[in-house]
Design a protein around this motif. Structure first.
Motif, PDB file in Angstrom:
ATOM      1  N   TRP A 188       2.399  -6.398   8.072  1.00  0.00           N
ATOM      2  CA  TRP A 188       1.454  -6.335   9.180  1.00  0.00           C
ATOM      3  C   TRP A 188       0.116  -7.007   8.884  1.00  0.00           C
ATOM      4  O   TRP A 188      -0.711  -7.180   9.781  1.00  0.00           O
ATOM      5  N   GLY A 189      -0.126  -7.342   7.597  1.00  0.00           N
ATOM      6  CA  GLY A 189      -1.389  -7.996   7.259  1.00  0.00           C
ATOM      7  C   GLY A 189      -2.563  -7.047   7.236  1.00  0.00           C
ATOM      8  O   GLY A 189      -3.721  -7.492   7.235  1.00  0.00           O
ATOM      9  N   LYS A 190      -2.277  -5.760   7.247  1.00  0.00           N
ATOM     10  CA  LYS A 190      -3.352  -4.774   7.229  1.00  0.00           C
ATOM     11  C   LYS A 190      -3.149  -3.808   6.074  1.00  0.00           C
ATOM     12  O   LYS A 190      -2.014  -3.415   5.791  1.00  0.00           O
ATOM     13  N   ALA A 191      -4.233  -3.416   5.435  1.00  0.00           N
ATOM     14  CA  ALA A 191      -4.163  -2.486   4.305  1.00  0.00           C
ATOM     15  C   ALA A 191      -4.951  -1.242   4.626  1.00  0.00           C
ATOM     16  O   ALA A 191      -5.926  -1.288   5.407  1.00  0.00           O
ATOM     17  N   SER A 192      -4.541  -0.126   4.019  1.00  0.00           N
ATOM     18  CA  SER A 192      -5.304   1.107   4.166  1.00  0.00           C
ATOM     19  C   SER A 192      -6.661   0.932   3.507  1.00  0.00           C
ATOM     20  O   SER A 192      -6.859   0.042   2.678  1.00  0.00           O
ATOM     21  N   LEU A 193      -7.586   1.801   3.895  1.00  0.00           N
ATOM     22  CA  LEU A 193      -8.930   1.700   3.321  1.00  0.00           C
ATOM     23  C   LEU A 193      -8.915   1.871   1.804  1.00  0.00           C
ATOM     24  O   LEU A 193      -9.678   1.233   1.085  1.00  0.00           O
ATOM     25  N   GLU A 194      -8.017   2.750   1.327  1.00  0.00           N
ATOM     26  CA  GLU A 194      -7.942   2.990  -0.117  1.00  0.00           C
ATOM     27  C   GLU A 194      -7.416   1.760  -0.850  1.00  0.00           C
ATOM     28  O   GLU A 194      -7.947   1.361  -1.894  1.00  0.00           O
ATOM     29  N   LEU A 195      -6.343   1.140  -0.319  1.00  0.00           N
ATOM     30  CA  LEU A 195      -5.801  -0.070  -0.952  1.00  0.00           C
ATOM     31  C   LEU A 195      -6.800  -1.207  -0.864  1.00  0.00           C
ATOM     32  O   LEU A 195      -6.955  -1.993  -1.816  1.00  0.00           O
ATOM     33  N   GLN A 196      -7.497  -1.283   0.271  1.00  0.00           N
ATOM     34  CA  GLN A 196      -8.504  -2.330   0.426  1.00  0.00           C
ATOM     35  C   GLN A 196      -9.625  -2.167  -0.607  1.00  0.00           C
ATOM     36  O   GLN A 196     -10.102  -3.143  -1.192  1.00  0.00           O
ATOM     37  N   ALA A 197     -10.027  -0.925  -0.872  1.00  0.00           N
ATOM     38  CA  ALA A 197     -11.058  -0.675  -1.889  1.00  0.00           C
ATOM     39  C   ALA A 197     -10.559  -1.048  -3.278  1.00  0.00           C
ATOM     40  O   ALA A 197     -11.297  -1.611  -4.103  1.00  0.00           O
ATOM     41  N   LEU A 198      -9.269  -0.744  -3.548  1.00  0.00           N
ATOM     42  CA  LEU A 198      -8.676  -1.103  -4.855  1.00  0.00           C
ATOM     43  C   LEU A 198      -8.695  -2.606  -5.056  1.00  0.00           C
ATOM     44  O   LEU A 198      -9.090  -3.098  -6.117  1.00  0.00           O
ATOM     45  N   LEU A 199      -8.289  -3.334  -4.008  1.00  0.00           N
ATOM     46  CA  LEU A 199      -8.160  -4.784  -4.145  1.00  0.00           C
ATOM     47  C   LEU A 199      -9.522  -5.469  -4.172  1.00  0.00           C
ATOM     48  O   LEU A 199      -9.765  -6.353  -5.005  1.00  0.00           O
ATOM     49  N   MET A 200     -10.427  -5.073  -3.273  1.00  0.00           N
ATOM     50  CA  MET A 200     -11.675  -5.792  -3.129  1.00  0.00           C
ATOM     51  C   MET A 200     -12.744  -5.369  -4.134  1.00  0.00           C
ATOM     52  O   MET A 200     -13.552  -6.192  -4.575  1.00  0.00           O
ATOM     53  N   ASN A 201     -12.740  -4.111  -4.531  1.00  0.00           N
ATOM     54  CA  ASN A 201     -13.795  -3.613  -5.424  1.00  0.00           C
ATOM     55  C   ASN A 201     -13.397  -3.650  -6.898  1.00  0.00           C
ATOM     56  O   ASN A 201     -14.217  -3.949  -7.760  1.00  0.00           O
ATOM     57  N   GLN A 202     -12.141  -3.302  -7.178  1.00  0.00           N
ATOM     58  CA  GLN A 202     -11.705  -3.239  -8.583  1.00  0.00           C
ATOM     59  C   GLN A 202     -11.050  -4.536  -9.050  1.00  0.00           C
ATOM     60  O   GLN A 202     -11.361  -5.059 -10.114  1.00  0.00           O
ATOM     61  N   LEU A 203     -10.131  -5.055  -8.235  1.00  0.00           N
ATOM     62  CA  LEU A 203      -9.433  -6.276  -8.654  1.00  0.00           C
ATOM     63  C   LEU A 203     -10.286  -7.505  -8.366  1.00  0.00           C
ATOM     64  O   LEU A 203     -10.477  -8.341  -9.250  1.00  0.00           O
ATOM     65  N   THR A 204     -10.834  -7.623  -7.185  1.00  0.00           N
ATOM     66  CA  THR A 204     -11.664  -8.727  -6.678  1.00  0.00           C
ATOM     67  C   THR A 204     -10.885 -10.043  -6.583  1.00  0.00           C
ATOM     68  O   THR A 204      -9.911 -10.269  -7.311  1.00  0.00           O
ATOM     69  N   VAL A 205     -11.349 -10.905  -5.692  1.00  0.00           N
ATOM     70  CA  VAL A 205     -10.692 -12.197  -5.481  1.00  0.00           C
ATOM     71  C   VAL A 205     -10.781 -13.066  -6.740  1.00  0.00           C
ATOM     72  O   VAL A 205      -9.813 -13.706  -7.163  1.00  0.00           O
ATOM     73  N   LYS A 206     -11.947 -13.072  -7.344  1.00  0.00           N
ATOM     74  CA  LYS A 206     -12.149 -13.872  -8.565  1.00  0.00           C
ATOM     75  C   LYS A 206     -11.280 -13.345  -9.705  1.00  0.00           C
ATOM     76  O   LYS A 206     -10.686 -14.119 -10.463  1.00  0.00           O
ATOM     77  N   GLY A 207     -11.219 -12.012  -9.822  1.00  0.00           N
ATOM     78  CA  GLY A 207     -10.402 -11.415 -10.876  1.00  0.00           C
ATOM     79  C   GLY A 207      -8.931 -11.693 -10.694  1.00  0.00           C
ATOM     80  O   GLY A 207      -8.196 -11.931 -11.662  1.00  0.00           O
TER      81      GLY A 207
END
Length: 794
Positions: A296-315
């Motif tokens: 669906w191209g949509k993530a839960s708020l928790e998964l979004q926080a994991l990806l954007m805050n901890q993993l990050t695009v650069k990481g």
């Protein structure tokens, strides 16, 4: 013989316990009480390198030995019961192995026996070099790869003989693989020497029945005729052993490089996902969360926080690049190094099996064809496991590429960044790849948490490289594999010896360790068989040692066995205290029965030879021997002191020619040995020669000398003081500085005479010569600092 010239002197910070000259270069190896091994050059005793003690190897060095070509130094450590082979060029271990006893003595000899079969083998080119491709150098360890090849050394057989406590004696061909394990010799080894023709092994041991009793020194001569009789076969077999051992070392280093190439960065993903599971409030699984993002191209708020805050695009981008680079490096190492080394190992084991099947030649040496077959099978299993790792890497690289590309685009959309059109395209095949990856890798495994403290095992390659006995966390899936199903349904085929066993649950490290154990076990039998063939030929009880701390030790360097090709005589050298005078005893044994004297034992004492200018009151005094070594075939080097030592009396370094001992050989009285008595109880019956040395000695001023190490090939000696910290180095066959100065003065007087006579041409020539000599002398002056690292050009 000219006087000895001192070329170096040093006060050392640590007590030196062992000294050994290189047989080919002007280098001397030292071992000190701190467990450090040092290499010094002759010139001004400059240090080349030092190898500090290591917890992995050991800290208590108890023996040193050089390989006959001078390229490898071996030292034994009694605290860890290990033997280390070190390259002379740098202080690094090339090879090491464990032994079953504390090491007390080592001797590294080269076979001197010649035959047409051996000569053809020595001169023939190694077929493996023609049939097998050259092993590629290891990345970042190219020098290390070349050094491993140095372990092979010359084709001519050499053997490292190791002695230890509790009658422990073993012989290692080329210093690497055990070919004989000698049993039945009592006591702790104090000295040993294998003859150049491999016919006999001389051993001196210290036998102590109880801690309170006096130890008894005993000389044994062991018959090793099986090695001598089958010398060509032993040489060929030992050469194969060395090839196999070298290849095992190469495979071990290749695996080490693979472990270094593996990045642990992906393991952070497992920890983050586990933390995500523990903290999230929803009941959906991690796999479902990512599947919803994929569909669906949509993530839960928790998964979004994991990806954007901890993993990050650069990481994520950095992670993808690291994984691709790491997997690619490991893949190349498996293909070019691990597989090529394993194939070469199969070749040499197969040749060894062919030798074992030639029972007329090799059965008596203990080569077992069935055991070698087991080793070949173990290598095959290792190759299968390496191929499995390649498949896992190949699969993981494809899946990770697709997964990271999709996740990268998804995270760009979350951050509302621009997505390039070429990244936005995703085929159905790519979607299937990602879905399969999520299904296989993102399933939670609660049982894994107890083992690894996490619920996930996203990365599958690292588990193959860990040196653990545990089964693989994520073994390969063999369901639906046609070959496995075919084997399962074929009763006879799955038990065929032609098929290599497969261990799907085990790591590459585990299978490698199993392969090493099986190879070692199959090559152990020759050592047992040859060792049992060794039997005692001579046993001589020498004397009992004194328990008094103040008493002079009665035994120093034992034994040295010299094999003279022309007269076939064996010499054994030892010292023994007699009436407060330590004499040198030389035991001469003929192996030629046609000689009139089959055994000769001569005691040598040193009469006064100092002139009156040095010591006016020494008319009737004798000298006691502190240490003695064979300098060459005709000379013994000794350190002497006055029998009644007084303050201010200097000690002496001297050369004892054997010709002065055995002056009248035909009339020599043979000593009849009474085997029921010790040698010290029969000393009165031994012929004693008093030797008066002429100019073959030197006073060691201001030094309480105690020990000496010599090298007759390089014509050098190193004297060590009784406090074990003061050393002096001498060139033995050159003039002393004082004598050289006298000759220079004589030359100057001649030149002055020529000048007075008016010879301008000769004067100019003399001046030119003087300039050239001065220039050469300036260049040859050694440096003052001994701490600098030096090159090792011979």
């Amino acid at each position: 013989m000219p006087a000895f010239r001192q070329v170096g002197e040093k006060q050392l910070p640590q007590e030196v316990v062992f000294m050994a000259w290189s047989p080919k270069r002007d280098l001397i190896a030292l071992a000190n009480r701190a467990g450090e091994v040092l290499l010094h050059r002759l010139a001004n005793f400059q240090r080349v390198w030092s190898l500090p003690p290591n917890e992995n190897t050991g800290k208590e060095v108890t023996a040193l030995a050089w390989r006959p070509d001078g390229k490898i130094l071996a030292f034994g450590l009694t605290d860890t019961k290990r033997i280390i082979l070190c390259d002379v060029e740098k202080p690094e271990s090339l090879h090491s192995f464990s032994v079953d006893s504390s090491i007390t003595y080592m001797h590294w000899m080269e076979v001197t026996e010649e035959s047409s079969v051996l000569t053809s083998f020595y001169n023939a080119e190694d077929e493996s070099n023609l049939l097998l491709p050259k092993l590629p150098a290891l990345p970042k360890n190219e020098e290390k790869s070349d050094e491993i090849m140095k372990l092979l050394g010359d084709v001519r057989l050499n053997a490292l003989v190791v002695g230890g406590s509790s009658g422990f004696i073993e012989i290692y061909a080329y210093g690497m693989f055990k070919i004989a394990m000698v049993t039945g010799v009592p006591g702790s080894c104090c000295g040993l020497c294998l003859s150049g023709d491999l016919k006999s092994l001389s051993v001196i041991t210290e036998i102590q029945d109880s801690p309170d009793s006096e130890a008894e020194m005993t000389y044994f001569q062991l018959d090793t005729s099986l090695l001598s009789s089958y010398l060509p076969e032993v040489t060929r077999m030992a050469r194969k052993f060395t090839h196999i051992s070298t290849l095992l070392q190469y495979i071990k280093l290749s695996l080490t490089c693979m472990c270094e190439a593996w990045e642990e960065i992906l393991m952070q993903m497992d920890s983050r996902l586990t933390k995500f599971v523990q903290e999230k409030n929803t009941t959906t699984s991690v796999q479902d969360e990512f599947m919803q993002l994929l569909l669906w191209g949509k993530a839960s708020l928790e998964l979004q926080a994991l990806l954007m805050n901890q993993l990050t695009v650069k990481g994520l981008k950095k992670l993808g690049q690291s994984i691709e680079s790491s997997y690619s490096s490991i893949q190349k190492l498996v293909i070019s190094h691990l597989q090529s080394g394993s194939e070469a190992l199969l070749y040499h084991l197969s040749e060894l099996k062919g030798m074992a099947l030639w029972k007329q030649k090799y059965e008596c040496l203990g080569l077992d064809a069935s055991g070698i077959e087991d080793a070949i099978t173990a290598v095959g299993s290792f190759i299968l496991k390496a191929n499995e790792l390649l498949q896992v890497i190949d699969s993981s690289m494809k899946n990770f590429k697709a997964f990271f590309r999709w996740l990268y685009v998804a995270m760009l959309r979350m951050s509302e960044d621009h997505v390039l059109p070429e990244l936005n395209k995703m085929t159905q095949k790519d979607i299937t790849f990602v879905a399969d990856f999520l299904t296989e890798h993102f399933n939670e495994a609660p049982e894994l948490y107890n083992r690894k403290g996490k619920y996930f095992n996203v990365e599958r390659v690292g588990q193959y490289l860990k040196d653990e006995d545990d089964d693989l966390v994520s073994p390969p899936n063999t369901e639906g594999n046609q070959w496995f199903n075919f084997l399962k349904n074929s009763t006879h085929l799955k038990e065929s010896p032609l098929l290599f066993p497969y261990y799907p649950e085990k790591s590459l490290h585990f299978v490698k360790r199993q392969m090493e154990e099986i190879i070692d076990q199959c090559l152990q039998k020759p050592a047992d068989v040859i060792g049992k063939s060794v039997h005692q030929a001579v046993c001589m009880s020498l004397y009992k040692t004194s328990q008094s701390e103040d008493s002079t030790p009665q035994l120093f360097k034992l034994p040295f066995l010299w094999n003279d090709k022309t007269s076939n005589i064996h010499y054994v050298l030892f010292t023994m205290l007699e009436s407060s005078v330590s004499k040198v005893y030389i035991l001469r044994r003929y192996t030629d029965t046609s000689r009139s004297v089959s055994n000769g034992l001569i005691a040598v004492e040193f009469g006064n030879f100092l002139n009156n200018n040095i010591n006016e009151s020494s008319d009737s005094r004798c000298y006691s021997c502190l240490d003695a070594h064979f300098y060459d075939d005709e000379t013994v080097t000794v350190v002497l002191k006055e029998s009644v030592e007084q303050e201010g009396k200097e000690r002496i370094l001297a050369q004892l020619p054997l010709s002065s001992v055995y002056t009248d050989e035909d009339q020599e009285r043979e000593f009849i040995w009474d085997s029921t008595k010790r040698l010290d109880e029969q000393s009165a019956e031994i012929s004693t020669r008093t030797v008066f040395l002429e100019n073959q000695w030197r006073v060691l001023e201001n030094m309480k000398a105690q020990y000496v190490a010599v090298n007759g090939i390089r014509k050098v000696s190193c004297v060590l003081s009784s406090n074990l910290r003061h050393v002096r180095v001498f060139e033995m066959d050159v003039e002393d500085d004082g004598e050289a100065e006298e000759e220079e003065e004589e030359e100057e007087e001649e030149e002055t005479t020529q000048i007075a006579a008016g010879e301008p041409e000769e004067l100019n020539q003399s001046t030119d010569n003087q300039d050239s000599v001065c220039g050469a002398s300036a260049e040859e002056l050694p440096g003052e600092t001994e701490e600098q690292e030096l090159s090792l050009d011979p």
